[in-house]
Design an enzyme around this catalytic site. Structure first.
Site, short mmCIF file in Angstrom:
data_model
loop_
_atom_site.label_atom_id
_atom_site.label_comp_id
_atom_site.label_asym_id
_atom_site.label_seq_id
_atom_site.Cartn_x
_atom_site.Cartn_y
_atom_site.Cartn_z
CB CYS A 1 50.14 54.33 52.44
SG CYS A 1 48.89 53.46 51.53
CG HIS B 1 48.39 54.86 56.19
ND1 HIS B 1 47.47 55.76 55.60
CD2 HIS B 1 48.33 53.98 55.38
CE1 HIS B 1 46.85 54.88 54.40
NE2 HIS B 1 47.58 53.84 54.57
CG ASN C 1 44.34 52.56 53.00
OD1 ASN C 1 44.98 53.93 52.67
ND2 ASN C 1 45.20 51.78 53.15
O1 UT7 Z 1 47.70 51.27 53.10
C1 UT7 Z 1 48.30 50.16 52.68
C2 UT7 Z 1 48.44 49.23 53.80
N1 UT7 Z 1 47.37 48.32 53.74
C3 UT7 Z 1 47.17 47.72 55.13
O2 UT7 Z 1 47.54 48.43 55.97
C4 UT7 Z 1 46.19 46.64 55.11
C5 UT7 Z 1 46.65 45.52 56.03
N2 UT7 Z 1 45.94 44.38 55.97
C6 UT7 Z 1 44.66 44.22 56.42
O3 UT7 Z 1 44.11 45.24 57.17
C7 UT7 Z 1 43.94 43.09 56.66
O4 UT7 Z 1 44.93 42.05 56.39
C8 UT7 Z 1 42.67 42.65 55.94
C9 UT7 Z 1 41.62 43.90 56.59
C10 UT7 Z 1 43.06 43.24 54.39
C11 UT7 Z 1 42.15 41.33 56.00
O5 UT7 Z 1 41.97 41.01 57.36
P1 UT7 Z 1 42.40 39.66 57.83
O6 UT7 Z 1 41.93 39.49 59.27
O7 UT7 Z 1 43.97 39.70 57.70
O8 UT7 Z 1 41.77 38.59 57.02
P2 UT7 Z 1 42.33 37.38 56.08
O9 UT7 Z 1 43.21 37.92 54.85
O10 UT7 Z 1 43.34 36.63 57.03
O11 UT7 Z 1 41.12 36.48 55.68
C12 UT7 Z 1 40.45 35.65 56.42
C13 UT7 Z 1 39.27 35.34 55.97
C14 UT7 Z 1 39.64 34.60 54.71
O12 UT7 Z 1 38.65 33.42 54.59
P3 UT7 Z 1 38.98 31.92 55.11
O13 UT7 Z 1 40.07 31.43 54.09
O14 UT7 Z 1 39.67 31.97 56.59
O15 UT7 Z 1 37.95 31.14 54.99
C15 UT7 Z 1 39.18 35.36 53.54
O16 UT7 Z 1 39.03 34.98 52.38
O17 UT7 Z 1 38.29 36.27 55.59
C16 UT7 Z 1 38.12 36.24 54.20
N3 UT7 Z 1 37.72 37.54 53.70
C17 UT7 Z 1 36.72 38.12 53.67
N4 UT7 Z 1 35.44 37.89 54.00
C18 UT7 Z 1 34.53 38.65 54.02
C19 UT7 Z 1 38.72 38.40 52.98
N5 UT7 Z 1 38.23 39.60 52.62
C20 UT7 Z 1 36.78 39.15 53.11
C21 UT7 Z 1 35.78 40.19 52.91
N6 UT7 Z 1 34.59 39.81 53.30
N7 UT7 Z 1 35.87 41.70 52.37
#
Ligand code: UT7
Length: 313
Positions: free
Chosen positions: A114, A240, A270
């Site tokens: 990225c 980005h 992204n």
């Molecule tokens: O270009 C490369 C750089 N990439 C990035 O900068 C990405 C950086 N990361 C992010 O943008 C975020 O971490 C994400 C968008 C990927 C995830 O968001 P988050 O707020 O960090 O969610 P999380 O991983 O902490 O997950 C929270 C909950 C979990 O469920 P439980 O364990 O709380 O029950 C996940 O299983 O959300 C769940 N979850 C989803 N739910 C519905 C994870 N993905 C999804 C989904 N839909 N797609």
């Protein structure tokens, strides 16, 4: 110090649009979750007929048409990508063929994930400084849809395909300041190429998020100070496009209004090395930037890599 002039830009996104609702039919997710957590609404996926070379060529064709330059004056073509159609030949060599560019130029791909477009700017400026030719072509192009594990809902919803291109030349009257870096890491985000792996993108989402919100504001502060400017003198920030919440957090830490931050994440998701390039091309089309505006471009991602530049538009 000779700066870079963005002579012209272009971008291309596949016509196949994937909405959040489309994804909710494949993995357990919802439009509400994706919108709230990322700001994404749609992304574009290549059709079977499309690929990295066709997208990169389409974006470059637009940039070259707009630039209206003599093609024999292009000395280098760099494509930032981690998702080429081939390991060899490079996307750059095939774009050269597609566009009928002259033989007397170097063409190669650059993989900085990225941060690819940022590393590309630094590289192309170096090439221009030792080139006898006036122009260089830099493209960011990615076909990430073919590298997604469609059962990993934390990752597959984030990425899309697209390409952005810029024609660049050196300019005595424009500045160029950069900060680039890398801290080798194959754990946060990786896509393994070995035959016994799934060859898909894996990401530790939360950790990557924390890295981004910590690193990007520091990076921008550093590059702006190095340019001898203060934050209020920057007219536009193009970060980005990884997550709207990351960009909002950067704006907050830098105490800058959100309307200075270009955002198109809702449309493309992204697109890795293509994201800053596509945003620049849209900015160009919109006429939102005027000549002489100070713009900051910033990227971060797998590697871990990061890079930011201050340019005069
Ligand atoms: O270009 C490369 C750089 N990439 C990035 O900068 C990405 C950086 N990361 C992010 O943008 C975020 O971490 C994400 C968008 C990927 C995830 O968001 P988050 O707020 O960090 O969610 P999380 O991983 O902490 O997950 C929270 C909950 C979990 O469920 P439980 O364990 O709380 O029950 C996940 O299983 O959300 C769940 N979850 C989803 N739910 C519905 C994870 N993905 C999804 C989904 N839909 N797609």
């Amino acid at each position: 110090m000779r700066g870079l002039h963005i002579v012209a830009t272009g971008h291309y996104a596949p016509k196949r649009v994937i909405t959040n609702d489309d994804l909710s039919k494949i993995v357990e997710t919802s439009d509400e979750w994706i919108t709230e957590r990322t700001g994404m609404k749609r992304r574009h996926y290549c059709t079977e007929e499309e690929g990295n070379v066709s997208m990169a060529s389409a974006a470059a064709r637009i940039a070259l048409d707009r630039a209206g330059i003599d093609l024999s004056e292009i000395g280098s073509l760099v494509v930032a990508t981690f998702s080429g159609d081939y390991f060899v030949p490079s996307t750059a060599c095939l774009v050269q063929r597609e566009l009928g560019l002259p033989d007397e130029m170097i063409c190669y791909d650059l993989n900085a994930a990225c941060s690819g477009f940022l590393f590309g700017l630094e590289t192309v400026r170096g090439l221009l400084l030792q080139s006898e030719k006036r122009y260089a072509l830099l493209i960011g192009s990615e076909v990430i849809s073919r590298k997604l594990n469609m059962s990993d809902r934390g990752t597959c919803i984030l990425f899309g395909d697209g390409a952005g291109a810029v024609v660049l030349e050196l300019d005595e009257n424009r500045g160029y300041t950069s900060v680039m870096g890398c801290r080798g890491d194959d754990r946060l985000i990786y896509c393994n190429a070995s035959e016994d792996s799934d060859k898909k993108v894996h990401m530790e989402g939360q950790e990557t998020y924390k890295f981004a919100v910590m690193k990007v504001p520091k990076l921008i502060k550093e590059v702006v100070a190095k340019a001898g400017l203060n934050m209020d003198q920057i007219d536009r920030f193009v970060c980005h496009q990884a997550n709207a919440r990351i960009i909002e957090s950067v704006a907050k830490v830098l105490k800058q209004p959100m309307d200075k931050f270009y955002m198109n994440i809702q449309e493309y998701g992204n697109t890795s090395a293509a994201s800053v390039a596509i945003a620049l091309s849209e900015l160009w089309e919109s006429g939102m930037c005027k000549e002489g505006d100070k713009i900051v471009l910033a990227g971060f991602g797998a590697g871990k890599t990061w890079g930011a530049v201050v340019l005069d538009y």
